[in-house]
Design an enzyme around this catalytic site. Sequence first.
Site, short mmCIF file in Angstrom:
data_model
loop_
_atom_site.label_atom_id
_atom_site.label_comp_id
_atom_site.label_asym_id
_atom_site.label_seq_id
_atom_site.Cartn_x
_atom_site.Cartn_y
_atom_site.Cartn_z
N PHE A 278 0.90 -1.19 -0.12
CA PHE A 278 0.01 -0.03 -0.02
C PHE A 278 0.89 1.18 0.14
CE2 PHE A 278 -1.66 3.76 2.09
CZ PHE A 278 -2.93 3.69 1.67
N GLU A 279 0.62 2.18 -1.13
CA GLU A 279 1.13 3.34 -1.06
C GLU A 279 0.27 4.36 -1.64
OE1 GLU A 279 5.04 2.60 -3.30
OE2 GLU A 279 6.05 2.53 -1.65
N ILE A 280 0.32 5.68 -1.18
CA ILE A 280 -0.34 6.69 -2.22
C ILE A 280 1.03 7.75 -1.93
CG2 ILE A 280 -2.04 8.28 -2.22
CD1 ILE A 280 -3.81 6.48 -0.49
N HIS A 315 12.10 2.07 -0.93
CA HIS A 315 11.46 3.53 -0.73
C HIS A 315 11.47 3.95 0.65
CE1 HIS A 315 8.40 2.09 -4.36
NE2 HIS A 315 9.51 2.20 -4.77
#
Length: 378
Positions: A278-280, A315
């Site tokens: 999950f990443e925004i 990241h």
Amino acid sequence: MPVISSTQRKPILVSLVVFILVIVFFLSPYQSTSIAPSSVPPKNVVPHEFVMPPDEEQFKEPAWKNTTRAKAAFVILTRNSELDDLRKTIQQLEARFNSKFNYPYVFLNDEPFTDEFKELTSGLTKAETKYGLIPQEHWGYPEWIDVEKADKLRHKMGKDGILYGDNLSYRHMCRFESGFFFRHPLMLEYEFYWRVEPSVEFFCDLDYDPFLYMKENNKKYGWTISLLEYESTIPTLWETTKKFMKEYPQYIPENNLIDLISNNGGGSYNLCHFWSNFEIGDLKFLRSPEYTAYFEYLDRAGGFFYERWGDAPVHSIAVGMFLNQSEVHFFNDIGYKHAPFMHCPISRELQKKCHCDAGENFDFTESSCMRKWISVTE
Ligand code: GDP
Ligand code: MN
């Protein structure tokens, strides 16, 4: 002195009363034809502020009725064989959020998507769906990798029982998610992304636009679950990162989040990372000169193949090195599960929009980095 009799007094009193009434009428708001202000409610109508709690939010239009959208998309790297797991996920995502906001989907694959895959995914949404093939140079060995050495080390990691230790496609996947998904031609028109994977679940109604939230609040990276990485997958990642920081000091701002990823001011990595399934995020961040330089430095070092560097620690270390606290957002209101871990908001207020069991919330367990996040950001 003239005496006024009671019969003479009556007409004077009547004209005085009439005079006062005329003055009152002209000063009153009712003399105009416009609607009376709400502070003077018509008789017998109870003003709503006496009936309802004084909550301004409930009188606002829902956020999705605002037609302003960010230039953003869901990005889903997946195989054709994961179609059914992905369908469950998309249906939840549509129900919780996207049937109202209609953000497009970009599906990426190292093999061409089948017609069945396209039909059965596009059928679940009114939003635009795009299907991309990953170019070979983004999913293969770069020329400087010694393939024999990579094979040997990979087999050894498998024998040592390391998760995905002997899996080559997993390494291509991690390298692609670290350095290339945001450079895919289908992604170039977007400014923000939300990464989704087959099988993940969404538990909370999201009634606002998280992409616009990111944009308007200058957020570059958003996450829901943080945890500790297996050290055996990244033996030399931190040494390589330290060399990078030495060689590129111009890219390392002073006010960064290094204390989130290191307990000794950068001496060693504490293994904390945001779970990148999950990443925004802001694509500008991943396309920035500093992130590009970092990815290329790591790629040259070979650890995506000689070890098993994951895109999550890559990241997260970049977030820790390059961003400051105000640019990183914890999406507490997005109830989310990627087995075996779940983020389920524990506040009663947020729970009203969710159906997850807060008892299963991962945030305050041993392997979570939530406490570290709180100590660094509060
Ligand atoms: P995990 O979450 O670390 O256990 O890894 P996953 O198996 O879930 O893989 C991460 C993401 O990459 C998922 O969205 C997978 O669908 C995708 N993925 C992994 N390997 C491949 C592959 O070989 N080809 C394609 N097209 N997608 C892959
Ligand atoms: Mn996964």
